[in-house]
Scaffold this motif. Structure first.
Motif, PDB file in Angstrom:
ATOM      1  N   THR A 109       0.837  -1.204   0.000  1.00 25.20           N
ATOM      2  CA  THR A 109       0.000   0.000   0.000  1.00 25.20           C
ATOM      3  C   THR A 109       0.867   1.247   0.000  1.00 25.20           C
ATOM      4  O   THR A 109       0.614   2.206  -0.751  1.00 25.20           O
ATOM      5  CB  THR A 109      -0.924   0.006   1.238  1.00 25.20           C
ATOM      6  OG1 THR A 109      -1.786  -1.132   1.193  1.00 25.20           O
ATOM      7  CG2 THR A 109      -1.756   1.276   1.287  1.00 25.20           C
ATOM      8  N   LEU A 110       1.907   1.252   0.834  1.00 29.61           N
ATOM      9  CA  LEU A 110       2.803   2.398   0.893  1.00 29.61           C
ATOM     10  C   LEU A 110       3.489   2.619  -0.448  1.00 29.61           C
ATOM     11  O   LEU A 110       3.580   3.758  -0.934  1.00 29.61           O
ATOM     12  CB  LEU A 110       3.853   2.177   1.986  1.00 29.61           C
ATOM     13  CG  LEU A 110       4.912   3.279   2.138  1.00 29.61           C
ATOM     14  CD1 LEU A 110       4.252   4.615   2.481  1.00 29.61           C
ATOM     15  CD2 LEU A 110       5.924   2.889   3.212  1.00 29.61           C
ATOM     16  N   LEU A 111       3.951   1.535  -1.073  1.00 27.80           N
ATOM     17  CA  LEU A 111       4.600   1.660  -2.380  1.00 27.80           C
ATOM     18  C   LEU A 111       3.615   2.186  -3.430  1.00 27.80           C
ATOM     19  O   LEU A 111       3.982   2.984  -4.291  1.00 27.80           O
ATOM     20  CB  LEU A 111       5.164   0.305  -2.819  1.00 27.80           C
ATOM     21  CG  LEU A 111       6.378  -0.198  -2.036  1.00 27.80           C
ATOM     22  CD1 LEU A 111       6.763  -1.594  -2.496  1.00 27.80           C
ATOM     23  CD2 LEU A 111       7.555   0.758  -2.209  1.00 27.80           C
ATOM     24  N   ALA A 112       2.370   1.727  -3.352  1.00 28.62           N
ATOM     25  CA  ALA A 112       1.363   2.193  -4.305  1.00 28.62           C
ATOM     26  C   ALA A 112       1.100   3.682  -4.123  1.00 28.62           C
ATOM     27  O   ALA A 112       0.974   4.440  -5.092  1.00 28.62           O
ATOM     28  CB  ALA A 112       0.068   1.396  -4.141  1.00 28.62           C
TER      29      ALA A 112
ATOM     30  N   CYS B   4      -2.178   0.262 -18.303  1.00 26.17           N
ATOM     31  CA  CYS B   4      -1.345  -0.929 -18.087  1.00 26.17           C
ATOM     32  C   CYS B   4      -1.940  -1.792 -16.975  1.00 26.17           C
ATOM     33  O   CYS B   4      -1.935  -3.032 -17.060  1.00 26.17           O
ATOM     34  CB  CYS B   4       0.080  -0.514 -17.720  1.00 26.17           C
ATOM     35  SG  CYS B   4       0.995   0.237 -19.078  1.00 26.17           S
ATOM     36  N   GLY B   5      -2.452  -1.143 -15.944  1.00 24.12           N
ATOM     37  CA  GLY B   5      -3.092  -1.888 -14.873  1.00 24.12           C
ATOM     38  C   GLY B   5      -4.321  -2.639 -15.358  1.00 24.12           C
ATOM     39  O   GLY B   5      -4.577  -3.779 -14.953  1.00 24.12           O
TER      40      GLY B   5
ATOM     41  N   LYS C  29       5.029  -9.846  -7.251  1.00 26.74           N
ATOM     42  CA  LYS C  29       3.730  -9.987  -7.910  1.00 26.74           C
ATOM     43  C   LYS C  29       2.648  -9.247  -7.133  1.00 26.74           C
ATOM     44  O   LYS C  29       1.738  -8.656  -7.729  1.00 26.74           O
ATOM     45  CB  LYS C  29       3.367 -11.469  -8.050  1.00 26.74           C
ATOM     46  CG  LYS C  29       4.240 -12.221  -9.045  1.00 26.74           C
ATOM     47  CD  LYS C  29       3.761 -13.650  -9.213  1.00 26.74           C
ATOM     48  CE  LYS C  29       4.610 -14.393 -10.243  1.00 26.74           C
ATOM     49  NZ  LYS C  29       4.166 -15.798 -10.416  1.00 26.74           N
ATOM     50  N   VAL C  30       2.723  -9.279  -5.799  1.00 29.37           N
ATOM     51  CA  VAL C  30       1.745  -8.552  -4.983  1.00 29.37           C
ATOM     52  C   VAL C  30       1.928  -7.049  -5.166  1.00 29.37           C
ATOM     53  O   VAL C  30       0.955  -6.298  -5.273  1.00 29.37           O
ATOM     54  CB  VAL C  30       1.881  -8.936  -3.498  1.00 29.37           C
ATOM     55  CG1 VAL C  30       0.864  -8.174  -2.654  1.00 29.37           C
ATOM     56  CG2 VAL C  30       1.683 -10.437  -3.317  1.00 29.37           C
ATOM     57  N   ALA C  31       3.190  -6.604  -5.228  1.00 32.74           N
ATOM     58  CA  ALA C  31       3.450  -5.177  -5.449  1.00 32.74           C
ATOM     59  C   ALA C  31       2.869  -4.715  -6.782  1.00 32.74           C
ATOM     60  O   ALA C  31       2.229  -3.662  -6.869  1.00 32.74           O
ATOM     61  CB  ALA C  31       4.957  -4.916  -5.405  1.00 32.74           C
ATOM     62  N   LEU C  32       3.085  -5.515  -7.827  1.00 28.20           N
ATOM     63  CA  LEU C  32       2.551  -5.176  -9.144  1.00 28.20           C
ATOM     64  C   LEU C  32       1.030  -5.157  -9.128  1.00 28.20           C
ATOM     65  O   LEU C  32       0.395  -4.272  -9.719  1.00 28.20           O
ATOM     66  CB  LEU C  32       3.060  -6.178 -10.180  1.00 28.20           C
ATOM     67  CG  LEU C  32       2.575  -5.985 -11.624  1.00 28.20           C
ATOM     68  CD1 LEU C  32       2.996  -4.618 -12.139  1.00 28.20           C
ATOM     69  CD2 LEU C  32       3.127  -7.084 -12.513  1.00 28.20           C
TER      70      LEU C  32
ATOM     71  N   LEU D 126      -5.275  -0.841  -7.057  1.00 27.23           N
ATOM     72  CA  LEU D 126      -5.758   0.276  -6.244  1.00 27.23           C
ATOM     73  C   LEU D 126      -6.104   1.532  -7.043  1.00 27.23           C
ATOM     74  O   LEU D 126      -7.147   2.148  -6.789  1.00 27.23           O
ATOM     75  CB  LEU D 126      -4.735   0.611  -5.142  1.00 27.23           C
ATOM     76  CG  LEU D 126      -4.438  -0.474  -4.114  1.00 27.23           C
ATOM     77  CD1 LEU D 126      -3.517   0.079  -3.024  1.00 27.23           C
ATOM     78  CD2 LEU D 126      -5.710  -1.035  -3.492  1.00 27.23           C
ATOM     79  N   PRO D 127      -5.266   1.947  -8.022  1.00 20.62           N
ATOM     80  CA  PRO D 127      -5.569   3.216  -8.706  1.00 20.62           C
ATOM     81  C   PRO D 127      -6.901   3.250  -9.428  1.00 20.62           C
ATOM     82  O   PRO D 127      -7.481   4.328  -9.591  1.00 20.62           O
ATOM     83  CB  PRO D 127      -4.401   3.351  -9.701  1.00 20.62           C
ATOM     84  CG  PRO D 127      -3.287   2.603  -9.073  1.00 20.62           C
ATOM     85  CD  PRO D 127      -3.945   1.434  -8.405  1.00 20.62           C
ATOM     86  N   GLN D 128      -7.415   2.083  -9.856  1.00 23.76           N
ATOM     87  CA  GLN D 128      -8.665   2.145 -10.610  1.00 23.76           C
ATOM     88  C   GLN D 128      -9.854   2.465  -9.726  1.00 23.76           C
ATOM     89  O   GLN D 128     -10.917   2.842 -10.231  1.00 23.76           O
ATOM     90  CB  GLN D 128      -8.890   0.829 -11.358  1.00 23.76           C
ATOM     91  CG  GLN D 128      -9.384  -0.313 -10.502  1.00 23.76           C
ATOM     92  CD  GLN D 128     -10.042  -1.366 -11.356  1.00 23.76           C
ATOM     93  OE1 GLN D 128     -11.045  -1.118 -12.013  1.00 23.76           O
ATOM     94  NE2 GLN D 128      -9.447  -2.533 -11.374  1.00 23.76           N
ATOM     95  N   PHE D 129      -9.707   2.370  -8.417  1.00 26.20           N
ATOM     96  CA  PHE D 129     -10.785   2.734  -7.508  1.00 26.20           C
ATOM     97  C   PHE D 129     -10.602   4.139  -6.936  1.00 26.20           C
ATOM     98  O   PHE D 129     -11.374   4.574  -6.090  1.00 26.20           O
ATOM     99  CB  PHE D 129     -10.888   1.710  -6.372  1.00 26.20           C
ATOM    100  CG  PHE D 129     -11.403   0.368  -6.815  1.00 26.20           C
ATOM    101  CD1 PHE D 129     -12.767   0.112  -6.862  1.00 26.20           C
ATOM    102  CD2 PHE D 129     -10.527  -0.624  -7.213  1.00 26.20           C
ATOM    103  CE1 PHE D 129     -13.247  -1.112  -7.286  1.00 26.20           C
ATOM    104  CE2 PHE D 129     -11.001  -1.859  -7.636  1.00 26.20           C
ATOM    105  CZ  PHE D 129     -12.366  -2.104  -7.676  1.00 26.20           C
ATOM    106  N   VAL D 130      -9.557   4.816  -7.388  1.00 28.95           N
ATOM    107  CA  VAL D 130      -9.348   6.211  -6.992  1.00 28.95           C
ATOM    108  C   VAL D 130     -10.234   7.092  -7.862  1.00 28.95           C
ATOM    109  O   VAL D 130     -10.152   7.054  -9.085  1.00 28.95           O
ATOM    110  CB  VAL D 130      -7.869   6.609  -7.152  1.00 28.95           C
ATOM    111  CG1 VAL D 130      -7.695   8.109  -6.903  1.00 28.95           C
ATOM    112  CG2 VAL D 130      -7.000   5.804  -6.201  1.00 28.95           C
TER     113      VAL D 130
END
Length: 208
Positions: A55-58, A79-80, A126-129, A135-139
């Protein structure tokens, strides 16, 4: 803050993802069945809390892209979307997910298994990717700071994962036996999850 629509749409997708057969939840089941529910719950809680690092990295990644260029952020979302659609196709083609294995060897303490779960999840690229794609698509633009929204979504994902992994560890024996009697159940969970993630990916690609 998250709107109710944002929250419940994200929560539904997160729960389905967490319940779909995969390495994390199958390990929780295996450890719970072989070493007891307390150790299964400890490992599951560790896996869930490891999501906070992603989450922090995202948040950092999304913040950097927004600061650099709205076009770069749009490229990340496209890309996501492609990545989520690819995950969906893989899930649909699955033949039932990962098998439930019994963890064997030295009996580790619940604390050791908790730390192992945190570490294993935190270093998984893989979890980081996935977090950077998911997450960004729900922003929602225009509904507050994107970093705050991303952080809240990550916390929601972590909390629901901790609850579900904890329940899997607690009921590991019964859940493992149920899956053993119904080998096709995992396949249908994967297909449902796959269809939803393809839909989310397409929506992310075509959304303006």
């Amino acid at each position: 803050m998250l709107t109710p629509d944002q929250f419940f749409a994200f929560l539904a997708a997160a729960i389905l993802l967490t319940l779909s057969p995969g390495p994390d939840n199958m390990m929780v089941l295996g450890i719970g069945m072989a070493k007891g529910r307390a150790r299964g719950m400890a490992f599951g809680l560790g896996c869930a809390l490891g999501c906070l690092s992603h989450t922090l990295l995202a948040v950092i990644g999304v913040s950097a892209l927004i600061a650099a260029s709205p076009l770069a952020f749009a490229a990340l979302k496209v890309c996501g979307g492609l990545y989520l659609a690819w995950m969906g196709f893989k899930a649909i083609r699955s033949r039932g997910g990962a098998a439930v294995g019994r963890a064997e060897g030295v009996v580790e303490s619940a604390r050791t298994l908790f730390l192992r779960g945190v570490f294993a999840n935190a270093i998984n690229p893989k979890v980081a990717l996935f977090f950077l794609s998911f997450l960004p698509q729900f922003v929602a633009a225009g509904r507050g700071d994107a970093n705050v929204q991303t952080g809240l979504l990550g916390i929601v994902f972590t909390v629901q994962a901790a609850i579900l992994f904890g329940l899997l560890g607690f009921f590991s024996g019964a859940v493992g036996a149920w899956l053993g009697r119904r080998p096709r159940a995992g396949m249908w969970l994967d297909r449902i999850a796959g269809a939803i993630f393809i839909g989310l990916g397409v929506r992310l690609i075509v959304a303006r």
